[in-house]
Write a protein that holds these residues in place. Structure first.
Motif, PDB file in Angstrom:
ATOM      1  N   GLY A   1      39.674  45.686  40.412  1.00 52.20           N
ATOM      2  CA  GLY A   1      40.289  47.001  41.244  1.00 52.20           C
ATOM      3  C   GLY A   1      39.924  48.121  40.406  1.00 52.20           C
ATOM      4  O   GLY A   1      39.740  49.263  40.784  1.00 52.20           O
TER       5      GLY A   1
ATOM      6  N   ALA B   1      42.732  42.588  39.469  1.00 49.77           N
ATOM      7  CA  ALA B   1      43.123  43.583  38.939  1.00 49.77           C
ATOM      8  C   ALA B   1      42.015  44.524  38.277  1.00 49.77           C
ATOM      9  O   ALA B   1      42.087  45.728  38.369  1.00 49.77           O
ATOM     10  CB  ALA B   1      44.320  43.725  38.169  1.00 49.77           C
TER      11      ALA B   1
ATOM     12  N   HIS C   1      40.049  49.222  50.051  1.00 47.19           N
ATOM     13  CA  HIS C   1      39.150  48.620  50.685  1.00 47.19           C
ATOM     14  C   HIS C   1      39.565  48.318  52.237  1.00 47.19           C
ATOM     15  O   HIS C   1      38.799  48.239  53.200  1.00 47.19           O
ATOM     16  CB  HIS C   1      38.804  47.172  50.311  1.00 47.19           C
TER      17      HIS C   1
ATOM     18  N   LEU D   1      43.447  48.574  44.939  1.00 49.71           N
ATOM     19  CA  LEU D   1      42.045  47.952  45.565  1.00 49.71           C
ATOM     20  C   LEU D   1      42.112  47.465  46.879  1.00 49.71           C
ATOM     21  O   LEU D   1      41.501  47.530  47.993  1.00 49.71           O
ATOM     22  CB  LEU D   1      41.886  46.732  44.648  1.00 49.71           C
TER      23      LEU D   1
ATOM     24  N   SER E   1      36.568  49.267  40.417  1.00 50.45           N
ATOM     25  CA  SER E   1      36.052  49.526  41.780  1.00 50.45           C
ATOM     26  C   SER E   1      36.487  51.051  41.824  1.00 50.45           C
ATOM     27  O   SER E   1      35.898  52.091  42.563  1.00 50.45           O
ATOM     28  CB  SER E   1      36.754  48.899  42.770  1.00 50.45           C
TER      29      SER E   1
ATOM     30  N   ALA F   1      46.650  48.205  40.176  1.00 55.76           N
ATOM     31  CA  ALA F   1      45.207  48.151  40.564  1.00 55.76           C
ATOM     32  C   ALA F   1      45.062  47.204  41.828  1.00 55.76           C
ATOM     33  O   ALA F   1      44.156  47.766  42.486  1.00 55.76           O
ATOM     34  CB  ALA F   1      44.616  47.527  39.120  1.00 55.76           C
ATOM     35  N   ILE F   2      45.719  46.005  41.585  1.00 61.09           N
ATOM     36  CA  ILE F   2      45.537  45.259  42.969  1.00 61.09           C
ATOM     37  C   ILE F   2      46.036  46.029  44.342  1.00 61.09           C
ATOM     38  O   ILE F   2      45.304  45.776  45.159  1.00 61.09           O
ATOM     39  CB  ILE F   2      46.512  44.095  42.767  1.00 61.09           C
TER      40      ILE F   2
END
Length: 263
Positions: free
Chosen positions: A119, A116, A254, A250, A122, A246-247
């Motif tokens: 993430g 997280a 991606h 992420l 990122s 956040a995960i």
């Protein structure tokens, strides 16, 4: 339930929320090293809280685990892609070797926390300030809507065995507010209607992060993850929703490249 009982934690929530929001939004705005440092410190403290809940007798090891996790989170975002994941796994491997109990809980949760953190870094570094602000507002809106709807409307519990205070009314209100945030950002950025759906899904991921942390606390027999925030628990209590959100972002980021880049 009396008014004071129903709203007894409101002042503490507002004050702690204001301090954290000021620090967090300042770091989001600054970006770069400042944001990475902020997230890394928070990550280390949350890892310390997790270790402390599951192994309270190992005082020194809880501090070391927090430090290792914070450093791993800081380094991973600067490493090439092939080295980032192994770096994030180092604290979990160390924790597995060190902690005699609750490894089945500790290892996946620590990986969850570190992913997280990666993430959030990122999103800020690859998509810019606007999309990190979107993520923060979705999570904050979900939490605020759930808090007030749950107390004003009440009704059936969402998952009483794990999180007895969470209601369906608060859960759905969180989705609705997140969708509104998504609609506003869709209009401002031209990101498309998918952003509304992603915002609602992110709200749900945020709520699952909250529930997951509640499960750890129930397993550990504690009310709060720590007492770092005076009168109102720990950082894990305040950032649990952001971890889940956040995960999800992420993974979406991606796999699809959505949201559509810096604004």
């Amino acid at each position: 339930m009396s008014g004071s009982g129903q709203w007894g934690d409101l002042t503490a929530r507002l004050l702690s929320g204001l301090v954290l929001a000021t620090a967090g939004l300042g770091a989001v705005w600054a970006g770069g090293y400042y944001f990475v440092s902020f997230v890394s410190v928070v990550t280390g403290l949350i890892a310390w809280e997790l270790t402390r809940m599951l192994a309270p007798e190992d005082g020194l090891r809880t501090v070391v685990m927090g430090a290792i996790s914070g450093v791993a989170g800081f380094l991973a975002i600067y490493f090439p892609a092939g080295f980032a994941l192994p770096t994030l796994l180092v604290p979990a491997i160390v924790g597995y070797a060190w902690l005699p109990r609750h490894r089945g809980i500790f290892v996946p949760f620590l990986v969850f926390i570190l992913l997280a953190a990666f993430g959030m870094m990122s999103v800020r570094s690859e998509f810019g300030f606007v999309w990190m602000l979107w993520l923060v507002l979705v999570v904050a809106g979900t939490d605020i809507a759930g808090y007030f709807a749950g107390r004003l409307v009440g009704g059936p519990k969402f998952w009483p065995a794990i999180s007895p205070k969470k209601t369906w009314s608060g859960t759905v209100a969180g989705w609705a507010v997140a969708a509104v945030v998504g609609a506003v950002f869709m209009l401002l950025t031209g990101a498309g209607a998918w952003l509304v759906l992603l915002s609602a899904a992110t709200a749900f991921a945020s709520q699952l992060g909250d529930i997951a942390e509640s499960a750890v606390k129930r397993r550990s027999g504690v009310k709060d993850s720590s007492a770092l925030i005076p009168g109102h628990g720990g950082l894990f209590d305040r950032f649990d929703g952001m971890l889940g959100a956040a995960i999800l972002v992420l993974v979406v980021m991606h796999l699809t490249g959505y949201p559509p880049g810096p604004v």
